[in-house]
Write a protein that holds these residues in place. Sequence first.
Motif, PDB file in Angstrom:
ATOM      1  N   GLU A  12      76.026 156.739 107.833  1.00  0.00           N
ATOM      2  CA  GLU A  12      74.937 155.543 108.018  1.00  0.00           C
ATOM      3  C   GLU A  12      73.278 156.449 107.766  1.00  0.00           C
ATOM      4  O   GLU A  12      73.447 157.330 108.488  1.00  0.00           O
ATOM      5  CB  GLU A  12      74.927 154.771 109.020  1.00  0.00           C
ATOM      6  N   VAL A  13      72.616 155.852 107.175  1.00  0.00           N
ATOM      7  CA  VAL A  13      71.233 156.267 106.905  1.00  0.00           C
ATOM      8  C   VAL A  13      70.117 155.148 107.211  1.00  0.00           C
ATOM      9  O   VAL A  13      70.516 153.911 106.963  1.00  0.00           O
ATOM     10  CB  VAL A  13      70.983 157.122 106.022  1.00  0.00           C
ATOM     11  N   PRO A  14      69.007 155.457 107.732  1.00  0.00           N
ATOM     12  CA  PRO A  14      68.170 154.244 107.773  1.00  0.00           C
ATOM     13  C   PRO A  14      67.655 153.891 106.171  1.00  0.00           C
ATOM     14  O   PRO A  14      67.732 154.661 105.653  1.00  0.00           O
ATOM     15  CB  PRO A  14      66.700 155.148 108.335  1.00  0.00           C
ATOM     16  N   GLU A  15      67.084 152.638 106.383  1.00  0.00           N
ATOM     17  CA  GLU A  15      66.720 152.021 105.071  1.00  0.00           C
ATOM     18  C   GLU A  15      65.782 152.878 104.284  1.00  0.00           C
ATOM     19  O   GLU A  15      64.892 153.571 104.941  1.00  0.00           O
ATOM     20  CB  GLU A  15      65.737 150.864 105.634  1.00  0.00           C
ATOM     21  N   GLY A  16      65.935 152.874 103.132  1.00  0.00           N
ATOM     22  CA  GLY A  16      65.125 153.582 102.039  1.00  0.00           C
ATOM     23  C   GLY A  16      65.780 155.172 101.887  1.00  0.00           C
ATOM     24  O   GLY A  16      65.256 155.805 101.045  1.00  0.00           O
ATOM     25  N   TRP A  17      66.710 155.351 102.402  1.00  0.00           N
ATOM     26  CA  TRP A  17      67.443 156.485 102.119  1.00  0.00           C
ATOM     27  C   TRP A  17      69.046 156.374 101.631  1.00  0.00           C
ATOM     28  O   TRP A  17      69.646 155.502 101.801  1.00  0.00           O
ATOM     29  CB  TRP A  17      67.746 157.427 103.534  1.00  0.00           C
ATOM     30  N   LYS A  18      69.624 157.491 100.967  1.00  0.00           N
ATOM     31  CA  LYS A  18      70.883 157.325 100.453  1.00  0.00           C
ATOM     32  C   LYS A  18      71.120 158.655 100.643  1.00  0.00           C
ATOM     33  O   LYS A  18      70.770 159.856 100.326  1.00  0.00           O
ATOM     34  CB  LYS A  18      70.696 156.980  99.004  1.00  0.00           C
ATOM     35  N   ALA A  19      72.566 158.840 101.116  1.00  0.00           N
ATOM     36  CA  ALA A  19      73.408 159.983 101.258  1.00  0.00           C
ATOM     37  C   ALA A  19      74.085 160.384  99.853  1.00  0.00           C
ATOM     38  O   ALA A  19      74.806 159.533  99.443  1.00  0.00           O
ATOM     39  CB  ALA A  19      74.371 159.901 102.459  1.00  0.00           C
ATOM     40  N   HIS A  20      74.063 161.788  99.688  1.00  0.00           N
ATOM     41  CA  HIS A  20      74.793 162.404  98.676  1.00  0.00           C
ATOM     42  C   HIS A  20      75.800 163.456  99.029  1.00  0.00           C
ATOM     43  O   HIS A  20      75.247 164.495  99.897  1.00  0.00           O
ATOM     44  CB  HIS A  20      73.956 162.887  97.626  1.00  0.00           C
ATOM     45  N   TRP A  21      76.863 163.495  98.597  1.00  0.00           N
ATOM     46  CA  TRP A  21      77.773 164.773  99.135  1.00  0.00           C
ATOM     47  C   TRP A  21      77.399 165.975  98.019  1.00  0.00           C
ATOM     48  O   TRP A  21      77.679 165.793  96.918  1.00  0.00           O
ATOM     49  CB  TRP A  21      79.121 164.390  99.137  1.00  0.00           C
ATOM     50  N   GLU A  36      62.058 159.973  95.616  1.00  0.00           N
ATOM     51  CA  GLU A  36      63.110 160.798  95.124  1.00  0.00           C
ATOM     52  C   GLU A  36      63.038 162.075  95.628  1.00  0.00           C
ATOM     53  O   GLU A  36      63.839 162.902  94.982  1.00  0.00           O
ATOM     54  CB  GLU A  36      63.159 160.824  93.483  1.00  0.00           C
ATOM     55  N   ASP A  37      62.554 162.326  96.876  1.00  0.00           N
ATOM     56  CA  ASP A  37      62.530 163.863  97.387  1.00  0.00           C
ATOM     57  C   ASP A  37      63.877 163.584  97.998  1.00  0.00           C
ATOM     58  O   ASP A  37      64.604 163.007  98.430  1.00  0.00           O
ATOM     59  CB  ASP A  37      61.530 163.826  98.574  1.00  0.00           C
ATOM     60  N   THR A  38      64.520 165.139  98.204  1.00  0.00           N
ATOM     61  CA  THR A  38      65.759 165.154  99.065  1.00  0.00           C
ATOM     62  C   THR A  38      65.574 166.170 100.113  1.00  0.00           C
ATOM     63  O   THR A  38      64.803 166.928 100.203  1.00  0.00           O
ATOM     64  CB  THR A  38      66.674 165.847  97.921  1.00  0.00           C
ATOM     65  N   VAL A  39      66.395 165.708 101.205  1.00  0.00           N
ATOM     66  CA  VAL A  39      66.278 166.617 102.252  1.00  0.00           C
ATOM     67  C   VAL A  39      67.927 167.101 102.694  1.00  0.00           C
ATOM     68  O   VAL A  39      68.888 166.352 102.486  1.00  0.00           O
ATOM     69  CB  VAL A  39      65.645 166.208 103.567  1.00  0.00           C
ATOM     70  N   TRP A  40      67.971 168.083 103.248  1.00  0.00           N
ATOM     71  CA  TRP A  40      69.289 168.301 104.072  1.00  0.00           C
ATOM     72  C   TRP A  40      69.495 167.901 105.357  1.00  0.00           C
ATOM     73  O   TRP A  40      70.693 167.558 106.003  1.00  0.00           O
ATOM     74  CB  TRP A  40      69.560 169.964 104.080  1.00  0.00           C
ATOM     75  N   VAL A  41      68.551 167.721 105.949  1.00  0.00           N
ATOM     76  CA  VAL A  41      68.446 167.157 107.481  1.00  0.00           C
ATOM     77  C   VAL A  41      68.522 165.466 107.324  1.00  0.00           C
ATOM     78  O   VAL A  41      67.743 165.158 106.813  1.00  0.00           O
ATOM     79  CB  VAL A  41      67.278 167.756 108.260  1.00  0.00           C
ATOM     80  N   LYS A  42      69.555 165.054 108.160  1.00  0.00           N
ATOM     81  CA  LYS A  42      69.554 163.457 108.165  1.00  0.00           C
ATOM     82  C   LYS A  42      68.364 163.041 108.640  1.00  0.00           C
ATOM     83  O   LYS A  42      68.037 163.271 109.722  1.00  0.00           O
ATOM     84  CB  LYS A  42      70.752 163.179 109.079  1.00  0.00           C
ATOM     85  N   PRO A  43      68.001 161.978 107.885  1.00  0.00           N
ATOM     86  CA  PRO A  43      66.756 161.095 108.266  1.00  0.00           C
ATOM     87  C   PRO A  43      67.017 160.306 109.565  1.00  0.00           C
ATOM     88  O   PRO A  43      68.147 159.716 109.675  1.00  0.00           O
ATOM     89  CB  PRO A  43      66.344 160.522 107.173  1.00  0.00           C
TER      90      PRO A  43
END
Length: 83
Positions: A12-21, A36-43
Amino acid sequence: MVKPPAGPPPPEVPEGWKAHWDQTYKAWFYENFYTEDTVWVKPTEPVYPPGFVDDPAALTNIMAAVSIGENAPSPQPEYVSYP
């Protein structure tokens, strides 16, 4: 038959984020919907589209300021073409 997505169920991630494997690194990375920025640390905080106002009182103040002309663009003259 539809094949299930690779990897574990998405976190589960906060609003506005999407998790990708990421199959190569066997880890989740996260995409900001709006930039469309991506990060490795869970927001941990939600993100909103540019110009979004989350506070109803702030929105009321913005609307009042615009209605009385503060920070509002000045009216443009109407151009009429003549034959």
